[in-house]
Design a protein around this motif. Structure first.
Motif: not given
Ligand SMILES: C[S@@+](CC[C@H](N)C(=O)[O-])C[C@H]1O[C@@H](n2cnc3c(N)ncnc32)[C@H](O)[C@@H]1O
Length: 217
Positions: A176, A174, A130, A163-165
């Motif tokens: 969003w 990722y 990100p 924002v997450e893996a």
């Protein structure tokens, strides 16, 4: 294929991962668009906007095996594809010999300033860490003509501004929050035109999001 020795390690990981699964990916996505009315609807809106004031080239960035490039072409757009993975590009050329495809990275596009009328990034920036997204959006802005349009599709999270893996099957990816990505797009200079989020279909884990943005004068 030897990667750019100056590129961050994740770029080689992503390129190699897609090289390894190119055939499987092509099989997996075969006929997928025909079952996805939301995808086709957003692509149709994008095509109509791009065609509204004349015409111009449309770049499908991270085109994979070329299914979106071909669909854009079927909508009357002079679309071409760019992808990090040489195996994906080879498949795209084999499947759609009438279209143009080139190897390249969205982080440094081999396109002139204001060189394209439209740009699509369809689940292609999902692997990008990100912190490098602002530079990629600046690159998208640079290559787009004034009055041009860009359409982005991605996995969404409804956690506000997150924002997450996650453990994508191919390599780390990722998802969003659409609001967070929309804010970055605005920071890059774009005007956000349309946001759409759909709920996961059976077999999908996440909401899917679409952002349609314009480069206004
Ligand atoms: C999930 S696939 C999506 C492919 C295609 N857009 C589709 O929807 O079928 C992600 C694609 O993005 C490409 N990609 C990933 N990072 C990239 C980068 N930095 N520059 C260009 N392409 C990239 C990968 O090689 C892969 O083909």
């Amino acid at each position: 294929m030897v990667g750019n020795t100056n590129a961050p390690a994740d770029v080689d990981i992503t390129r190699n991962a897609y090289n390894d699964i190119a055939d499987v990916y092509a099989e997996f996505t075969k006929g997928h668009l025909a079952k996805q009315p939301h995808d086709r609807a957003m692509l149709a809106v994008f095509a109509e906007l791009v065609q509204a004031n004349g015409s111009g080239a449309v770049a499908d960035i991270g085109c994979g095996e070329g299914r979106l490039t071909a669909h854009l072409h079927s909508l009357g757009l002079p679309a071409f594809g760019i992808d990090l993975s040489p195996a994906m590009i080879a498949l795209a050329r084999q499947q759609y010999p009438e279209l143009s495809f080139a190897e390249g990275s969205m982080e440094q596009l081999a396109l002139g300033d204001a060189g394209v009328r439209g740009l699509v990034a369809w689940y292609s920036f999902i692997h990008l860490p990100p912190e490098r997204m602002p530079q990629v959006l600046a690159e998208f802005y640079r290559v787009l003509e004034v009055e041009g349009h860009a359409l982005l599709a991605f996995f969404a999270t409804d956690a506000p501004d997150a924002v997450e893996a996650f453990d994508h099957k191919v390599t780390r990816a990722y998802r969003w929050s659409p609001e967070r990505l929309a804010a970055l797009l605005r920071d890059a200079g774009f005007t956000v035109h349309t946001r759409m989020v759909r709920e996961p279909d059976p077999g999908e884990r996440f909401q899917q999001a679409y952002l349609l943005v314009s480069k206004l004068r």
